[in-house]
Design a protein around this motif. Sequence first.
Motif, PDB file in Angstrom:
ATOM      1  N   UNK A  99      26.840  46.640  33.629  1.00 20.20           N
ATOM      2  CA  UNK A  99      26.982  47.395  34.849  1.00 20.20           C
ATOM      3  C   UNK A  99      27.926  46.599  35.863  1.00 20.20           C
ATOM      4  N   UNK A 100      27.444  45.105  35.713  1.00 19.97           N
ATOM      5  CA  UNK A 100      28.259  44.530  36.908  1.00 19.97           C
ATOM      6  C   UNK A 100      29.611  44.418  36.617  1.00 19.97           C
ATOM      7  N   UNK A 101      29.885  44.183  35.363  1.00 21.41           N
ATOM      8  CA  UNK A 101      31.327  44.137  35.220  1.00 21.41           C
ATOM      9  C   UNK A 101      32.092  45.436  35.281  1.00 21.41           C
ATOM     10  N   UNK A 102      31.407  46.517  34.892  1.00 16.38           N
ATOM     11  CA  UNK A 102      32.072  47.754  34.985  1.00 16.38           C
ATOM     12  C   UNK A 102      32.490  48.350  36.625  1.00 16.38           C
ATOM     13  N   UNK A 103      31.373  47.853  37.292  1.00 15.65           N
ATOM     14  CA  UNK A 103      31.450  48.084  38.793  1.00 15.65           C
ATOM     15  C   UNK A 103      32.618  47.347  39.314  1.00 15.65           C
ATOM     16  N   UNK A 104      32.486  46.133  38.875  1.00 12.72           N
ATOM     17  CA  UNK A 104      33.731  45.282  39.443  1.00 12.72           C
ATOM     18  C   UNK A 104      34.973  45.958  39.126  1.00 12.72           C
ATOM     19  N   UNK A 130      36.783  45.314  29.831  1.00 15.77           N
ATOM     20  CA  UNK A 130      36.756  44.873  28.510  1.00 15.77           C
ATOM     21  C   UNK A 130      35.323  44.041  28.309  1.00 15.77           C
ATOM     22  N   UNK A 131      34.930  43.435  29.314  1.00 17.92           N
ATOM     23  CA  UNK A 131      33.959  42.358  29.209  1.00 17.92           C
ATOM     24  C   UNK A 131      32.410  43.386  29.188  1.00 17.92           C
ATOM     25  N   UNK A 132      32.661  44.434  30.066  1.00 17.04           N
ATOM     26  CA  UNK A 132      31.553  45.352  30.182  1.00 17.04           C
ATOM     27  C   UNK A 132      31.398  45.853  28.792  1.00 17.04           C
ATOM     28  N   UNK A 133      32.561  46.394  28.013  1.00 22.10           N
ATOM     29  CA  UNK A 133      32.456  46.925  26.589  1.00 22.10           C
ATOM     30  C   UNK A 133      31.841  46.112  25.579  1.00 22.10           C
ATOM     31  N   UNK A 134      32.246  44.695  25.788  1.00 23.95           N
ATOM     32  CA  UNK A 134      31.801  43.677  24.866  1.00 23.95           C
ATOM     33  C   UNK A 134      29.995  43.495  25.124  1.00 23.95           C
ATOM     34  N   UNK A 135      29.629  43.610  26.322  1.00 22.08           N
ATOM     35  CA  UNK A 135      28.373  43.477  26.328  1.00 22.08           C
ATOM     36  C   UNK A 135      27.478  44.819  25.862  1.00 22.08           C
ATOM     37  N   UNK A 136      27.996  45.819  25.979  1.00 23.26           N
ATOM     38  CA  UNK A 136      27.452  47.029  25.638  1.00 23.26           C
ATOM     39  C   UNK A 136      27.536  46.972  24.096  1.00 23.26           C
ATOM     40  N   UNK A 149      15.890  44.157  16.181  1.00 19.77           N
ATOM     41  CA  UNK A 149      17.250  44.483  16.014  1.00 19.77           C
ATOM     42  C   UNK A 149      17.240  46.067  15.982  1.00 19.77           C
ATOM     43  N   UNK A 150      18.289  46.431  16.985  1.00 22.27           N
ATOM     44  CA  UNK A 150      18.319  47.795  17.341  1.00 22.27           C
ATOM     45  C   UNK A 150      19.291  48.610  15.908  1.00 22.27           C
ATOM     46  N   UNK A 151      18.732  50.045  15.633  1.00 21.45           N
ATOM     47  CA  UNK A 151      19.567  50.408  14.663  1.00 21.45           C
ATOM     48  C   UNK A 151      20.667  51.405  15.254  1.00 21.45           C
ATOM     49  N   UNK A 152      21.394  52.191  14.442  1.00 22.82           N
ATOM     50  CA  UNK A 152      22.575  52.874  15.210  1.00 22.82           C
ATOM     51  C   UNK A 152      22.000  54.038  15.986  1.00 22.82           C
ATOM     52  N   UNK A 153      20.964  54.393  15.707  1.00 20.52           N
ATOM     53  CA  UNK A 153      20.318  55.499  16.453  1.00 20.52           C
ATOM     54  C   UNK A 153      19.979  55.108  17.978  1.00 20.52           C
ATOM     55  N   UNK A 154      19.949  53.648  18.285  1.00 27.18           N
ATOM     56  CA  UNK A 154      19.441  53.121  19.631  1.00 27.18           C
ATOM     57  C   UNK A 154      20.724  52.852  20.442  1.00 27.18           C
ATOM     58  N   UNK A 155      21.926  53.217  20.065  1.00 27.61           N
ATOM     59  CA  UNK A 155      23.025  53.035  20.671  1.00 27.61           C
ATOM     60  C   UNK A 155      23.062  53.594  22.171  1.00 27.61           C
ATOM     61  N   UNK A 156      23.307  52.715  23.193  1.00 29.90           N
ATOM     62  CA  UNK A 156      23.215  53.299  24.526  1.00 29.90           C
ATOM     63  C   UNK A 156      24.400  52.466  25.516  1.00 29.90           C
ATOM     64  N   UNK A 157      24.772  53.119  26.448  1.00 24.09           N
ATOM     65  CA  UNK A 157      25.592  52.740  27.501  1.00 24.09           C
ATOM     66  C   UNK A 157      25.156  52.839  28.720  1.00 24.09           C
ATOM     67  N   UNK A 158      24.739  51.714  29.615  1.00 26.37           N
ATOM     68  CA  UNK A 158      24.464  52.131  30.939  1.00 26.37           C
ATOM     69  C   UNK A 158      25.473  52.294  31.919  1.00 26.37           C
ATOM     70  N   UNK A 159      26.700  51.862  31.463  1.00 26.50           N
ATOM     71  CA  UNK A 159      27.770  51.982  32.390  1.00 26.50           C
ATOM     72  C   UNK A 159      27.662  53.435  33.016  1.00 26.50           C
TER      73      UNK A 159
END
Length: 242
Positions: A99-104, A130-136, A149-159
């Motif tokens: 979120x910090x990367x995306x906001x900046x 790009x850094x924000x996407x890499x962190x997500x 470990x998260x499975x594919x169904x746990x995918x989230x994007x807080x941005x």
Amino acid sequence: MSPCESALTLANFATTPAKGTPLMVQYGNGLAAPLAWIDVAGHCSGRFAEGTLRNAQTKQRLTVLAGKFGHSAPEVTPARLDGITSATIDRSALDAMAIAEDRAGFALEVLAARGVTAGATLTLSDMHKTAGQQLVSLANKRFSDSGSTADAGDSQDPRQKVYAIDQLLADPTTIEDKASGQTVPTASAIEMDCARAEIKAVADSTSQSDSDTLLVLAALAAKHAYTAFQLGYPSGDSALFA
């Protein structure tokens, strides 16, 4: 000595020269300081913020000294997580950093379009995004909130992709720094706010992070702080550790 003690010893030696030490000697010894401070951030419990910010501060000092002696400034790689495929830290920390990367990135993109903010460029905006996407991606690939470990169904994007930046738009050239209260160039404030938010995200983490993870995340935040200095943010302790 422990890794922490070794890092602190080298960092302090390289950063604090004895009185009367010639500038050239200070410069030569100081070349070891930035990496030593990153080691402090990674190996010393409770010193992540200090090590991260001192890394950027000593790089800035080396830049000044290098100019005096006709040398090149310290090389700094892009503030991204290229090649990083795992991290040992809770997901909430990675999400907060994203979120910090995306906001900046959003703020710099809008200011770049207005064309009145020195240092606000689309290149810098894209680097943050790009850094924000890499962190997500890192969070979704490796972790759930419990640390498993998260499975594919746990995918989230807080941005959120769009953020309130009314104050930045009202003060596109200089702005009051929230941490120190000093008036600083607006783009430099964006960079330092990102660095501070990432440091806080790591500090607030409740998981047991390994040194490799802390070293990587410290380097990312430190690059933003160093960019802030290059854009005019004051590098003295009064502003940096306010």
